[in-house]
Every structure is written in C-alpha cells, then in structure tokens.
Design a protein around this motif. Structure first.
Motif, PDB file in Angstrom:
ATOM      1  N   ARG A  13       0.833  -1.202   0.000  1.00  0.00           N
ATOM      2  CA  ARG A  13       0.000   0.000   0.000  1.00  0.00           C
ATOM      3  C   ARG A  13       0.874   1.261   0.000  1.00  0.00           C
ATOM      4  O   ARG A  13       0.628   2.205  -0.749  1.00  0.00           O
ATOM      5  CB  ARG A  13      -0.921   0.003   1.224  1.00  0.00           C
ATOM      6  CG  ARG A  13      -1.932   1.126   1.206  1.00  0.00           C
ATOM      7  CD  ARG A  13      -2.762   1.169   2.458  1.00  0.00           C
ATOM      8  NE  ARG A  13      -1.957   1.581   3.604  1.00  0.00           N
ATOM      9  CZ  ARG A  13      -1.789   0.881   4.721  1.00  0.00           C
ATOM     10  NH1 ARG A  13      -2.365  -0.293   4.846  1.00  0.00           N
ATOM     11  NH2 ARG A  13      -1.052   1.349   5.700  1.00  0.00           N
ATOM     12  N   ARG A  14       1.915   1.265   0.833  1.00  0.00           N
ATOM     13  CA  ARG A  14       2.794   2.430   0.901  1.00  0.00           C
ATOM     14  C   ARG A  14       3.607   2.605  -0.383  1.00  0.00           C
ATOM     15  O   ARG A  14       3.888   3.715  -0.799  1.00  0.00           O
ATOM     16  CB  ARG A  14       3.727   2.306   2.104  1.00  0.00           C
ATOM     17  CG  ARG A  14       3.018   2.519   3.403  1.00  0.00           C
ATOM     18  CD  ARG A  14       3.960   2.647   4.561  1.00  0.00           C
ATOM     19  NE  ARG A  14       3.235   2.354   5.787  1.00  0.00           N
ATOM     20  CZ  ARG A  14       3.382   1.244   6.500  1.00  0.00           C
ATOM     21  NH1 ARG A  14       4.250   0.321   6.142  1.00  0.00           N
ATOM     22  NH2 ARG A  14       2.667   1.064   7.590  1.00  0.00           N
ATOM     23  N   THR A  15       3.975   1.503  -1.007  1.00  0.00           N
ATOM     24  CA  THR A  15       4.706   1.585  -2.271  1.00  0.00           C
ATOM     25  C   THR A  15       3.843   2.223  -3.352  1.00  0.00           C
ATOM     26  O   THR A  15       4.306   3.072  -4.116  1.00  0.00           O
ATOM     27  CB  THR A  15       5.148   0.176  -2.727  1.00  0.00           C
ATOM     28  OG1 THR A  15       5.883  -0.446  -1.682  1.00  0.00           O
ATOM     29  CG2 THR A  15       6.020   0.262  -3.961  1.00  0.00           C
ATOM     30  N   LYS A  16       2.573   1.831  -3.389  1.00  0.00           N
ATOM     31  CA  LYS A  16       1.643   2.436  -4.341  1.00  0.00           C
ATOM     32  C   LYS A  16       1.509   3.933  -4.080  1.00  0.00           C
ATOM     33  O   LYS A  16       1.469   4.750  -5.001  1.00  0.00           O
ATOM     34  CB  LYS A  16       0.268   1.766  -4.228  1.00  0.00           C
ATOM     35  CG  LYS A  16      -0.076   0.909  -5.417  1.00  0.00           C
ATOM     36  CD  LYS A  16      -1.540   0.595  -5.508  1.00  0.00           C
ATOM     37  CE  LYS A  16      -2.038  -0.243  -4.356  1.00  0.00           C
ATOM     38  NZ  LYS A  16      -3.356  -0.841  -4.632  1.00  0.00           N
ATOM     39  N   LEU A  17       1.451   4.268  -2.790  1.00  0.00           N
ATOM     40  CA  LEU A  17       1.341   5.669  -2.398  1.00  0.00           C
ATOM     41  C   LEU A  17       2.587   6.448  -2.805  1.00  0.00           C
ATOM     42  O   LEU A  17       2.501   7.574  -3.299  1.00  0.00           O
ATOM     43  CB  LEU A  17       1.128   5.754  -0.885  1.00  0.00           C
ATOM     44  CG  LEU A  17       0.933   7.126  -0.284  1.00  0.00           C
ATOM     45  CD1 LEU A  17      -0.309   7.774  -0.861  1.00  0.00           C
ATOM     46  CD2 LEU A  17       0.802   7.000   1.225  1.00  0.00           C
ATOM     47  N   ARG A  18       3.759   5.820  -2.632  1.00  0.00           N
ATOM     48  CA  ARG A  18       5.009   6.482  -3.025  1.00  0.00           C
ATOM     49  C   ARG A  18       5.077   6.723  -4.531  1.00  0.00           C
ATOM     50  O   ARG A  18       5.569   7.749  -4.987  1.00  0.00           O
ATOM     51  CB  ARG A  18       6.216   5.645  -2.606  1.00  0.00           C
ATOM     52  CG  ARG A  18       6.577   5.803  -1.178  1.00  0.00           C
ATOM     53  CD  ARG A  18       7.904   5.156  -0.842  1.00  0.00           C
ATOM     54  NE  ARG A  18       8.030   4.937   0.578  1.00  0.00           N
ATOM     55  CZ  ARG A  18       8.219   5.898   1.479  1.00  0.00           C
ATOM     56  NH1 ARG A  18       8.298   7.135   1.081  1.00  0.00           N
ATOM     57  NH2 ARG A  18       8.311   5.625   2.751  1.00  0.00           N
ATOM     58  N   LEU A  19       4.591   5.779  -5.305  1.00  0.00           N
ATOM     59  CA  LEU A  19       4.565   5.962  -6.758  1.00  0.00           C
ATOM     60  C   LEU A  19       3.668   7.131  -7.152  1.00  0.00           C
ATOM     61  O   LEU A  19       3.985   7.899  -8.054  1.00  0.00           O
ATOM     62  CB  LEU A  19       4.087   4.681  -7.444  1.00  0.00           C
ATOM     63  CG  LEU A  19       5.086   3.538  -7.463  1.00  0.00           C
ATOM     64  CD1 LEU A  19       4.424   2.276  -7.985  1.00  0.00           C
ATOM     65  CD2 LEU A  19       6.282   3.898  -8.316  1.00  0.00           C
ATOM     66  N   PHE A  20       2.536   7.277  -6.451  1.00  0.00           N
ATOM     67  CA  PHE A  20       1.615   8.377  -6.738  1.00  0.00           C
ATOM     68  C   PHE A  20       2.250   9.710  -6.381  1.00  0.00           C
ATOM     69  O   PHE A  20       2.152  10.690  -7.125  1.00  0.00           O
ATOM     70  CB  PHE A  20       0.315   8.184  -5.941  1.00  0.00           C
ATOM     71  CG  PHE A  20      -0.720   9.229  -6.224  1.00  0.00           C
ATOM     72  CD1 PHE A  20      -1.593   9.071  -7.284  1.00  0.00           C
ATOM     73  CD2 PHE A  20      -0.827  10.356  -5.438  1.00  0.00           C
ATOM     74  CE1 PHE A  20      -2.548  10.031  -7.560  1.00  0.00           C
ATOM     75  CE2 PHE A  20      -1.771  11.316  -5.697  1.00  0.00           C
ATOM     76  CZ  PHE A  20      -2.640  11.154  -6.764  1.00  0.00           C
ATOM     77  N   ALA A  21       2.945   9.740  -5.215  1.00  0.00           N
ATOM     78  CA  ALA A  21       3.471  11.003  -4.686  1.00  0.00           C
ATOM     79  C   ALA A  21       4.916  11.266  -5.092  1.00  0.00           C
ATOM     80  O   ALA A  21       5.524  12.214  -4.606  1.00  0.00           O
ATOM     81  CB  ALA A  21       3.358  10.998  -3.167  1.00  0.00           C
ATOM     82  N   SER A  22       5.452  10.489  -5.992  1.00  0.00           N
ATOM     83  CA  SER A  22       6.876  10.618  -6.310  1.00  0.00           C
ATOM     84  C   SER A  22       7.218  11.961  -6.961  1.00  0.00           C
ATOM     85  O   SER A  22       8.346  12.421  -6.873  1.00  0.00           O
ATOM     86  CB  SER A  22       7.314   9.485  -7.229  1.00  0.00           C
ATOM     87  OG  SER A  22       6.611   9.555  -8.448  1.00  0.00           O
TER      88      SER A  22
END
Length: 117
Positions: A13-22
C-alpha cells in the motif's frame, strides 16, 4: 517464542502511495503521513477542477461566439442568436458553433440567414 514476520500488504500500500506522490516536492514525497494527506488533497483538486474546466470551456465558447456575432453583425446579440437557434430546432452546441465561427465564417452566415425571422 519465535519472531513473526509481518505481511507485505501495508508495504504494498505504501509503495503504491510512493509511486503516486513521487513527483511531489519535499516531505510530500518522502513521509508517509504527509504523502497520504497530499494524495487526498490532489484527488480533491482534480475532482473539483474537472467540473471547473467544463465551465471554463463553455465560457470561452460563449465569449468567442459573442465576439464574432458582434464583429460581423450577424445578429444584435448572442442571446437572440441562441434563442432563434432553439426556436428553429437547429441543435448545434456552443462548442461546434464556436469552431464554425472561427474557422468557417461563411457557414456561420448561412446558419444565421437560416434562423433569422
């Protein structure tokens, strides 16, 4: 007791979030809590501005049509032009009318002659 390894669901979940907020700046792309806040804020803005974009384009088309109508003297006002269009049941939307007004003035003259009373 033996050590229990946690699952991968939260990490995924956090990895997906990091991709969005990169692409965000500063802590907004590094810290999980601020990332989630910025993601919510970005999605809210995107949702709000989709409606705003529709309104802005409609205003632009109306302004362009009004300018061409006044410049060429086709009609006295945009208001009467649209009213007569609806009365004659010529169902052309404002986007198409604005494109015709910009690209093909002779066609606009034909339309206006068709709907004049």
């Amino acid at each position: 007791m033996t050590r229990i390894k946690r699952g991968y669901i939260a990490r995924r979940r956090r990895t997906k979030l990091r991709l969005f907020a990169s692409s965000f700046r500063g802590a907004h792309s590094r810290l999980t809590r601020t990332m989630t806040q910025q993601r919510i804020r970005a999605l809210v803005s995107a949702h709000r501005d989709r409606g705003k974009r529709k309104r802005d384009f409609r205003r632009l088309w109306i302004t362009r049509l009004n300018a061409v109508i006044h410049e060429t003297g086709v009609f006295h006002s945009y208001n009467r032009f649209i009213h007569n269009l609806y009365k004659k049941q010529l169902l052309l939307n404002r986007k198409i009318l604005a494109q015709i007004a910009l690209l093909n003035r002779s066609c606009l003259y034909t339309i206006s002659n068709e709907i004049k009373e």
